[in-house]
Scaffold this active site. Structure first.
Site: not given
Length: 453
Positions: A42-45, A48
């Site tokens: 996901s883009v959230k890596d 994070a």
């Protein structure tokens, strides 16, 4: 040799892929930034890593500490990867509307998962916002990430995602379209792109039940707009600091059904297996198609992987239960096919009214056909029984034949649904279907309503 020192070095530089069939109605070049190629899918890596590194740098996160975050699942996965590599513990607080797959994946990568109810106010002590904050206060040597108000979120996309898109499109991008949740992606990418070219349009995809669109257009935070919804990862009932409304040119809202349906279309028509918010983005693109010209280059961001939704949008039963499955309901047999094996509950003319009432309670039904040795001779429904009881408190001990109404109409399996619908009147709340094997099934108004797409 060409290798990465650890999995975190593989984050970013995700591909840009031309979309074809699913955007055939759009007269422009549409490119998808497919973020499922990140190691956490996901883009959230991206954010994070940035949030943790910034917290380490200024001392908010200390060695051996515990990271605590409220997440819809994807941020939790990104945080988990970083926590494993850097040696932190992780507690993820997640709402119960998120897919089971997301929860299982988080546990698989070592996170402790705390599940909270979705349908509560953000300030409710049971909400995942409140629980996250409380756990951070109670847990020694812990750091509460707060992706909504942590500006390292949008900074990650300003430093990484925006420049990648600009480079991959050779600066020819004219529109950027993305789902808005925490606001980090749209604000970070939007700020970078507008610095490069102020004429680039930034469009946010919102969902019904969220406050973003109206707030952007009117400046009013309308609590009446807030209600629970199914689409994951976009929309909010708060205004995160990461959402910079001044960078956003407009929002369009997409229904839960359209988001789910178009998520499946992307897989079937483009061979790209992505998540629920991607479906919302494609439907949003189609809603905005009059804004695009033939020479435009439109980039839409696909947030995460479809593997996190196999029990939801990619499950026929889940879709059918919510009326999301695109099926042609044309005949009586189509309406009852999902419960055709259920026994028809009946009551006999000489049975007591109390027996019918008990049967309604037991099977949670509102209408019952009445039979005698010759077949169907009448019907009872809860409204008639209620009226009879108000008129005569002793009605429960009377035989059904004294209070029953006319028998329900009977149709064949192949009867068109339009003809079946016409049989429902103020006096008639159900229709019987002849199964052609000596048995019958019942269609109620709720069945007809449930078949409407």
């Amino acid at each position: 040799m060409d290798f990465s020192k650890n999995i975190l070095e593989t984050i970013g530089n995700t591909p840009l892929v031309k979309l074809n069939k699913v955007v055939a109605e759009i007269d422009a070049l549409v490119l998808a930034k497919v973020e499922t190629f990140n190691p956490g899918n996901s883009v959230k890596d991206r954010m994070a890593v940035k949030m943790i590194e910034d917290a380490e740098a200024d001392g908010r996160l200390k060695p051996g500490g515990t990271i605590i975050e409220g997440t819809s699942g994807n941020t939790g996965m990104g945080l988990a990867l970083v926590a494993i590599i850097k040696g932190y513990k992780l507690i993820c607080v997640i709402s119960d509307k998120q897919s089971k797959e997301k929860m299982d994946i988080l546990r698989a990568v070592g996170a402790k998962v705390v599940v909270c109810p979705t349908d509560v106010e953000p300030t409710d002590p049971r909400s995942y916002y409140s629980v996250s904050k409380r756990l951070a206060e109670e847990t020694p040597n812990s750091w509460y990430v707060n992706q909504y108000d942590n500006m390292s979120n949008s900074l990650a996309h300003y430093e990484q995602t925006g420049p990648e898109i600009w480079k991959q499109t050779d600066g020819k991008i004219t529109h950027f379209v993305v789902g808005v949740g925490t606001g980090g992606t749209i604000s970070g990418v939007g700020r970078y792109l507008k610095e490069k070219n102020p004429n680039i349009k930034i469009w946010g995809i919102d969902t019904y039940g969220s406050v973003f669109k109206k707030y952007h257009e009117t400046g009013i935070f309308d609590e009446n707009e807030i209600y629970s919804y199914i689409t994951e990862g976009i929309g909010e009932d708060i205004l995160p600091k990461n959402v910079d409304f001044s960078l956003i040119d407009g929002f369009t809202k997409v229904t839960d059904k359209d988001a789910a349906v178009y998520t499946r279309k992307i897989a079937l028509e483009e061979a790209i297996f992505v998540g629920n918010s991607a479906g919302a983005c494609i439907k949003g693109l189609l809603q905005l198609k009059e804004h695009f010209k033939p020479d435009d280059v439109v980039v839409v961001l696909f947030h995460d992987s479809g593997s996190r939704y196999v029990g939801k949008m990619f499950n026929d039963d889940w879709m059918r239960e919510r009326g999301f499955l695109e099926e042609n309901i044309t005949k009586a047999e189509d309406v009852i096919k999902d419960h055709i094996d259920k026994q028809l509950i009946v009551v006999r003319t000489e049975e007591l009214v109390s027996h019918a009432i008990e049967r309604m309670r037991k099977y949670k039904i509102s209408q019952i056909p009445v039979v005698d040795i010759n077949g169907f001779v009448g019907s009872v429904d809860e409204t008639d029984l209620f009226r009879s009881y108000v008129a005569d408190k002793n009605v429960a001990e009377k035989p059904i034949k004294e209070v029953m109404g006319k028998p329900f109409p009977i149709v064949k399996l192949g009867t068109p649904i339009e003809e079946v619908s016409k049989l429902f009147t103020k006096e008639n709340d159900a229709v019987l279907v002849d199964l052609e094997n000596g048995n019958h099934h019942i269609i109620t108004k709720y069945d007809i309503i449930g078949s409407i797409k």
